[in-house]
Scaffold this motif. Structure first.
Motif, PDB file in Angstrom:
ATOM      1  N   VAL A 222       0.924  -1.401   0.276  1.00 50.68           N
ATOM      2  CA  VAL A 222       0.157   0.137   0.043  1.00 50.68           C
ATOM      3  C   VAL A 222       0.842   1.263  -0.177  1.00 50.68           C
ATOM      4  CG1 VAL A 222      -1.773   1.113   1.275  1.00 50.68           C
ATOM      5  CG2 VAL A 222      -1.948  -1.423   1.140  1.00 50.68           C
ATOM      6  N   ALA A 223       1.904   1.246   0.748  1.00 47.88           N
ATOM      7  CA  ALA A 223       2.870   2.441   0.833  1.00 47.88           C
ATOM      8  C   ALA A 223       3.391   2.663  -0.569  1.00 47.88           C
ATOM      9  CB  ALA A 223       3.891   2.235   1.945  1.00 47.88           C
ATOM     10  N   HIS A 224       3.793   1.568  -1.220  1.00 50.09           N
ATOM     11  CA  HIS A 224       4.448   1.661  -2.429  1.00 50.09           C
ATOM     12  C   HIS A 224       3.479   2.490  -3.485  1.00 50.09           C
ATOM     13  CE1 HIS A 224       6.729   0.669  -6.185  1.00 50.09           C
ATOM     14  NE2 HIS A 224       5.638   0.327  -6.751  1.00 50.09           N
ATOM     15  N   ILE A 225       2.338   2.002  -3.297  1.00 49.92           N
ATOM     16  CA  ILE A 225       1.190   2.521  -4.311  1.00 49.92           C
ATOM     17  C   ILE A 225       1.047   4.042  -3.965  1.00 49.92           C
ATOM     18  CG2 ILE A 225      -1.363   2.596  -4.726  1.00 49.92           C
ATOM     19  CD1 ILE A 225      -1.041  -0.627  -4.398  1.00 49.92           C
ATOM     20  N   GLN A 226       0.786   4.173  -2.720  1.00 48.56           N
ATOM     21  CA  GLN A 226       0.789   5.691  -2.476  1.00 48.56           C
ATOM     22  C   GLN A 226       1.829   6.679  -2.554  1.00 48.56           C
ATOM     23  OE1 GLN A 226      -0.025   4.619   1.822  1.00 48.56           O
ATOM     24  NE2 GLN A 226      -1.961   5.844   1.615  1.00 48.56           N
ATOM     25  N   LYS A 227       3.031   6.152  -2.611  1.00 45.40           N
ATOM     26  CA  LYS A 227       4.307   6.715  -2.762  1.00 45.40           C
ATOM     27  C   LYS A 227       4.528   6.920  -4.637  1.00 45.40           C
ATOM     28  CE  LYS A 227       9.406   6.257  -3.010  1.00 45.40           C
ATOM     29  NZ  LYS A 227      10.644   5.665  -2.765  1.00 45.40           N
ATOM     30  N   VAL A 228       4.023   5.939  -5.332  1.00 46.14           N
ATOM     31  CA  VAL A 228       3.997   6.383  -6.828  1.00 46.14           C
ATOM     32  C   VAL A 228       3.031   7.144  -7.168  1.00 46.14           C
ATOM     33  CG1 VAL A 228       3.687   5.167  -9.065  1.00 46.14           C
ATOM     34  CG2 VAL A 228       4.956   3.921  -7.222  1.00 46.14           C
ATOM     35  N   HIS A 229       1.898   7.196  -6.621  1.00 47.54           N
ATOM     36  CA  HIS A 229       0.611   8.240  -6.643  1.00 47.54           C
ATOM     37  C   HIS A 229       1.056   9.643  -6.496  1.00 47.54           C
ATOM     38  CE1 HIS A 229      -2.477   4.570  -7.228  1.00 47.54           C
ATOM     39  NE2 HIS A 229      -1.677   4.927  -8.287  1.00 47.54           N
ATOM     40  N   SER A 230       1.738   9.773  -5.251  1.00 47.89           N
ATOM     41  CA  SER A 230       2.439  10.992  -4.856  1.00 47.89           C
ATOM     42  C   SER A 230       3.191  11.885  -5.783  1.00 47.89           C
ATOM     43  CB  SER A 230       2.837  10.890  -3.441  1.00 47.89           C
ATOM     44  OG  SER A 230       3.360  12.191  -3.066  1.00 47.89           O
ATOM     45  N   GLN A 231       4.218  10.718  -6.359  1.00 43.53           N
ATOM     46  CA  GLN A 231       5.164  11.189  -7.218  1.00 43.53           C
ATOM     47  C   GLN A 231       4.612  11.666  -8.503  1.00 43.53           C
ATOM     48  OE1 GLN A 231       7.758   7.677  -7.153  1.00 43.53           O
ATOM     49  NE2 GLN A 231       9.099   8.576  -5.589  1.00 43.53           N
ATOM     50  N   MET A 232       3.485  10.781  -8.828  1.00 41.28           N
ATOM     51  CA  MET A 232       3.120  11.449 -10.201  1.00 41.28           C
ATOM     52  C   MET A 232       2.131  12.803 -10.125  1.00 41.28           C
ATOM     53  SD  MET A 232       1.360   7.531 -11.265  1.00 41.28           S
ATOM     54  CE  MET A 232       0.157   8.155 -12.727  1.00 41.28           C
ATOM     55  N   ARG A 233       1.473  12.843  -8.795  1.00 41.59           N
ATOM     56  CA  ARG A 233       0.634  14.214  -8.694  1.00 41.59           C
ATOM     57  C   ARG A 233       1.892  15.384  -8.745  1.00 41.59           C
ATOM     58  NH1 ARG A 233      -2.273  10.829  -5.155  1.00 41.59           N
ATOM     59  NH2 ARG A 233      -0.912  11.285  -3.267  1.00 41.59           N
ATOM     60  N   ASP A 234       3.034  15.048  -8.014  1.00 42.95           N
ATOM     61  CA  ASP A 234       3.925  16.176  -7.839  1.00 42.95           C
ATOM     62  C   ASP A 234       4.500  16.601  -9.244  1.00 42.95           C
ATOM     63  OD1 ASP A 234       3.654  16.089  -4.900  1.00 42.95           O
ATOM     64  OD2 ASP A 234       5.605  15.096  -4.753  1.00 42.95           O
ATOM     65  N   ALA A 235       4.524  15.525  -9.998  1.00 39.49           N
ATOM     66  CA  ALA A 235       5.031  15.705 -11.376  1.00 39.49           C
ATOM     67  C   ALA A 235       4.142  16.403 -12.455  1.00 39.49           C
ATOM     68  CB  ALA A 235       5.487  14.295 -12.099  1.00 39.49           C
ATOM     69  N   ALA A 236       2.757  16.121 -12.142  1.00 40.69           N
ATOM     70  CA  ALA A 236       1.784  16.731 -12.843  1.00 40.69           C
ATOM     71  C   ALA A 236       1.512  18.152 -12.322  1.00 40.69           C
ATOM     72  CB  ALA A 236       0.499  16.064 -12.610  1.00 40.69           C
ATOM     73  N   ASN A 237       1.800  18.402 -11.100  1.00 49.05           N
ATOM     74  CA  ASN A 237       1.661  19.708 -10.596  1.00 49.05           C
ATOM     75  C   ASN A 237       2.913  20.570 -11.066  1.00 49.05           C
ATOM     76  OD1 ASN A 237      -0.591  19.420  -9.232  1.00 49.05           O
ATOM     77  ND2 ASN A 237       0.313  18.713  -7.234  1.00 49.05           N
ATOM     78  N   HIS A 238       3.966  19.752 -11.191  1.00 48.95           N
ATOM     79  CA  HIS A 238       5.222  20.804 -11.686  1.00 48.95           C
ATOM     80  C   HIS A 238       4.835  21.198 -13.110  1.00 48.95           C
ATOM     81  CE1 HIS A 238       9.353  21.885 -11.831  1.00 48.95           C
ATOM     82  NE2 HIS A 238       9.611  21.342 -12.950  1.00 48.95           N
ATOM     83  N   THR A 239       4.456  20.296 -13.889  1.00 48.02           N
ATOM     84  CA  THR A 239       4.319  20.402 -15.452  1.00 48.02           C
ATOM     85  C   THR A 239       3.224  21.528 -15.523  1.00 48.02           C
ATOM     86  OG1 THR A 239       4.853  18.188 -15.970  1.00 48.02           O
ATOM     87  CG2 THR A 239       3.409  19.295 -17.551  1.00 48.02           C
TER      88      THR A 239
END
Length: 242
Positions: A222-239
């Protein structure tokens, strides 16, 4: 929601793909397109507004007293606690277990069933359920409406879903969703083969081994899934800011 089961001589997929000696298919197959279309429409309509979801694959043959069942139930509970909808194939065993864990924790439990020649129906812990005639329509729903994939121990069906998910992520047909295999002993031989044959013979690259993780820990999954999703959100916000 449909829970109807019952033994039947063949399935819709089988009748579509079977070799036919007559030319009757010239008249019947075009109408099948409409049935296929209706399955897509019904699936899109029922699932379009789902919150973030995780699809869990696993064997239908595991009984409730098996340790794998307890693992699946824990997984469903903790995915629900992390605010994920839990999607499974809607059947018994390691599909029922995550559905049960999610429902008992107050989360949303979804089951996407499939027409099979032997008796099978949606399990009692599915709150939102659909039954499909065609495997390829059902697979589309798994891929379109979940944001991660978790594989518990399973047979041919689980392997089919696993490798399809990995192929879709590898070829970037879907966003780089996290894929988790739970059960290091169960999956170990397969991972060794992937490394010693596919990687060693140049059929995949080193980075393809990063498309999934293998663990015995539900918390780590579960932590891995949350981490990947958090990274994807951060990348999208940066874009978006750029």
């Amino acid at each position: 929601m449909h829970r109807n089961g019952g033994k039947q001589e063949s399935t819709t997929d089988q009748r579509l793909l079977d070799e036919q000696c007559s030319t009757d298919w010239l008249h019947s197959d075009p109408w099948r397109v409409l049935r296929i279309q209706s399955e897509f429409v019904n699936g899109f309509g029922a699932l379009a507004e789902l919150p973030s979801a995780v699809t869990v694959f696993g064997s239908a043959r595991i009984k409730q007293d098996h340790p794998y069942y307890a693992l699946g139930r824990e997984l469903g509970e903790k995915l629900s606690a992390a605010d994920y909808v839990v999607i499974t194939g809607g059947g018994p065993g390691l599909m029922e277990a995550p559905n049960r864990g999610a429902m008992e924790n107050g989360g949303l439990s979804v089951g996407l069933g499939i027409e099979l020649p032997h008796e099978q129906h949606l399990n009692d812990y599915v709150q939102l359920g659909l039954n499909f005639r065609y495997f390829f329509v059902r697979k589309t729903m798994f891929l379109k409406y979940s944001q991660a994939f978790v594989c518990l121990p399973g047979g041919f069906g689980t392997l089919d879903e696993l490798f399809e998910a990995l192929c879709m992520v590898q070829t970037q047909k879907i966003t780089n969703y996290p894929v988790v295999l739970i059960g290091t002993e169960f999956w170990g031989g397969l991972i060794d083969w992937i490394t010693q044959r596919l990687l060693a013979e140049g059929m995949i690259s080193d980075k393809d081994l990063d498309l999934f993780i293998v663990t015995d820990s539900v918390d780590e999954a579960v932590a891995h899934i949350q981490k990947v999703h958090s990274q994807m959100r951060d990348a999208a916000n940066h874009t978006d800011q750029d």
